[in-house]
Every structure is written in C-alpha cells, then in structure tokens.
Enzyme design. Structure first.
Site, mmCIF file in Angstrom:
data_model
loop_
_atom_site.group_PDB
_atom_site.id
_atom_site.type_symbol
_atom_site.label_atom_id
_atom_site.label_comp_id
_atom_site.label_asym_id
_atom_site.label_seq_id
_atom_site.Cartn_x
_atom_site.Cartn_y
_atom_site.Cartn_z
ATOM 1 C CE LYS A 128 -3.666 2.281 2.606
ATOM 2 N NZ LYS A 128 -2.816 3.450 2.931
ATOM 3 C CE LYS A 206 25.614 1.913 -0.809
ATOM 4 N NZ LYS A 206 25.428 3.237 -0.871
ATOM 5 C CE LYS A 209 20.913 11.879 4.686
ATOM 6 N NZ LYS A 209 19.639 12.197 5.165
#
Ligand code: TRP
Length: 343
Positions: A128, A206, A209
């Site tokens: 959804k 990886k 932020k």
C-alpha cells in the site's frame, strides 16, 4: 586564477540535498569534481526537485539541506569561479524542458527503470505504501535527470555505477529528440565512471547517513575520534597481544589506504607484530583524519557564519546556469517549431 586552458567538453553532475555529506561523498565524487572543474566547463547542481521526488512530505526541510550541501561543496574547494554551481529549482527552464521531454518519452521507458523500482521498494514498508510512494513525479525521475543534463547540453556526466541506467535513459531521450525532429542538437551524454575507493562505514557496512555509520565532513574532532573508536577491526584478534591481520581489518586498514598512505607499511608491521593495539591504532587514524578534515571544517565554519555570502554565491551560479538553460530551451522550442506564440 586558473591558467590551465579548459577544453570545451561540458560536464554536468548533481547531488540530491538530503543532509550533510560524508567522507564517502568526498572520495567517491567531490575529489573528482575538483579535478573536473580545472579541466572542463563544469555544471554542478544541487538537485532539490529530485529530493522532492521522495521527500515530498518533508519538503520544508529541503532548503536547509540545500544550504548544507552548498557549504560542504564550497568547503572542499568547489569553486564558483571555476564551475557553475547552482540550485536546480532556481532554474525553472529545466522544469519546462522536462515537460517537453516527457511528451516524447514513451511510458514504458520510465516504467522499466530498475533503479526506481528499487527505490520504491526501499522506501515503502508494504504494498500500500509502495503505491503511495510511487508518484508520477518519481516515475519521471529519469526524465527530470535527462532535462538536468540536456538543459546544459552536457556531454560528460560523472556518476556512480548505480546511476548507469538513468544515464542510458538520458542518452535515449537525447537521441529520440534528435531523431524525431531531424536534428543533431542534443549531445548523447556519456557517463564518466570514476574509480571509487570503497569506504565502509565504521560498522563495516556501506557508509550512509541513514545507517549512522558515516563520518561527516562537518563532524567535530571529538565526534570523529569517537566514531573511529567504534570502527570494526580484525574480528579474529581478541587479545592485545595477538598479532593482527591487516587483510582482515574491516575499517581502519582500508581507511589508512586513503588517509595515511605514507605510513601503511609501518602500520602493517606494527599490527602484524602486535606492536600496536587496535585502540591505539584507531586513535592514530582518527588523528590523521582530523588533520585532513581540519581545513575543510574551518572553511565550512567561516562560510556557515556568513549566510549572505553563501546566498550570493548560489545566486551567481543560478544566474549563470539560467542563462545557459534559457538558451537551450529556446533553441529546443525553435527546433520543435513551438516558439512562435511565445513572445
Ligand atoms: N540521480 C542522481 C543521484 O541520485 C542525482 C542527479 C540528478 C544527477 N540529476 C543529475 C546526477 C544529473 C548527474 C546528472 O545521485
């Protein structure tokens, strides 16, 4: 003043303003941009409309992020006299070109873009939400990126591998325009992939932020030391007296390759002979990183304290970019035979 003659090649690249940049952005992109601005006619864009494609609910945060990224760029040495540095939304001609390009872009081209499918999947918790997130604007992401590049008739685009499909898209759009209107107007932009050193976040994942594992250009010395202290080293080295293995050291060792090239031989020797422990080794690395970031932070702070100056710099770049995009737009309209009713 620069004395190197620039070749006519025009380079165009952009970054989404989503927050402060980290050292991965520096070594993955900005370090190359510093080189490009000496050699090419460079256009560097803060693409705030692209940020809006996914962050439309937090649109009010975007202008602050534009400022933050501008500060980062300027602090590392992106030079508004050497490159055209501007904000995408300050160049409305890009939006108009996007509209024109959207008319000639087959729907199935946008629908098959793999990067967008990944994006929606990442952003949405369920089906959804995915439908809600997959807006018309997001679907047009690669068309907008094509407009970014083609508005300046850029022929080289430095991007990461993750952007490859978008760039092929831009090339297809340029070619389609040229074919439909029987011209050789838009150059087909070529990617300029640059060797990216793999800078992992302090947790070994990886760097990003959203993972909270990044070292930002604007981090304080203390924060940087604290973060490096947490960095994952050689997981097999348990006791201080165990000899370490640089090839198993997940974060500090690869970082030494970037920040401490001159001393890697010594670091390796000390690590593998248990001459130094990981704690001390990381403290030393933190110091080296702080030394590197020191001048960048200083420039950043100075600029941050002078909002008028940042505004002026961007206004200057916006005006330069706008003049160029205007020229392209009117030429494109001319080619399409659409300019007659304009003035
Ligand atoms: N899509 C790029 C990214 O997410 C950002 C971008 C927008 C861009 N327009 C561009 C990059 C034009 C190069 C050229 O990283």
């Amino acid at each position: 003043m620069t004395t190197t003659a620039k070749v006519a090649t025009r380079i165009m690249s952009g970054m989404r303003p989503t927050g402060r940049l980290h050292i991965g952005h520096y070594f993955g992109a900005l370090i190359n941009w510093l080189d490009f601005q000496e050699k090419y006619d460079s256009y560097f864009s803060i693409v705030d409309w692209h940020a809006l494609t996914t962050k439309y609910q937090a649109s009010r945060e975007i202008p602050d992020n534009v400022r933050e990224i501008a500060l980062d760029w300027l602090a590392v040495g992106i030079d508004p006299e050497r490159a055209t540095v501007y904000v995408q939304s300050a160049v409305p001609e890009i939006a108009e070109l996007h509209l024109l390009l959207s008319m000639i872009t087959p729907q199935n081209w946008v629908e098959r873009e793999p990067t967008l499918k990944d994006m929606v999947r990442m952003l949405a918790a369920d089906e959804k939400e995915a439908r809600d997130r997959a807006t018309y604007g997001l679907l047009g992401y690669p068309v907008l990126m094509s407009a970014d590049i083609l508005a300046f008739r850029g022929s080289l685009v430095p991007v990461g591998k993750d952007q490859q499909s978008h760039l092929e898209f831009a090339r297809d759009v340029a070619r389609r325009f040229n074919t439909i209107y029987g011209v050789d107007y838009f150059p087909e932009p070529q990617p300029k992939f640059t060797a990216t050193p793999l800078l992992k976040g302090v947790d070994g994942q990886k760097m990003g932020k959203s993972y909270g594992n990044d070292i930002k250009l604007a981090d304080t010395e203390e924060d940087t030391l604290k973060k490096i202290k947490q960095a994952v080293t050689d997981r097999t080295r348990i006791a201080r007296s165990d000899p370490g293995h640089t090839d198993l050291c997940e974060v500090p060792w690869p970082m030494y390759q970037i920040f401490g090239k001159e001393i890697t031989a010594r670091v390796k020797e000390e690590c593998e002979s248990a001459g130094i422990g990981c704690v001390d080794c990381k403290a030393r690395l933190g110091g080296i990183i702080n030394e590197f970031l020191g001048p960048i932070r200083e420039r950043r702070q100075k600029l941050a304290a002078d909002p008028d100056k940042v505004r002026q710099i961007l206004e200057y770049g916006n005006a330069k970019a706008r003049a160029e995009a205007k020229k392209t737009l009117s030429e494109a309209l001319e080619i399409m035979g659409m300019i007659r009713w304009r003035y």
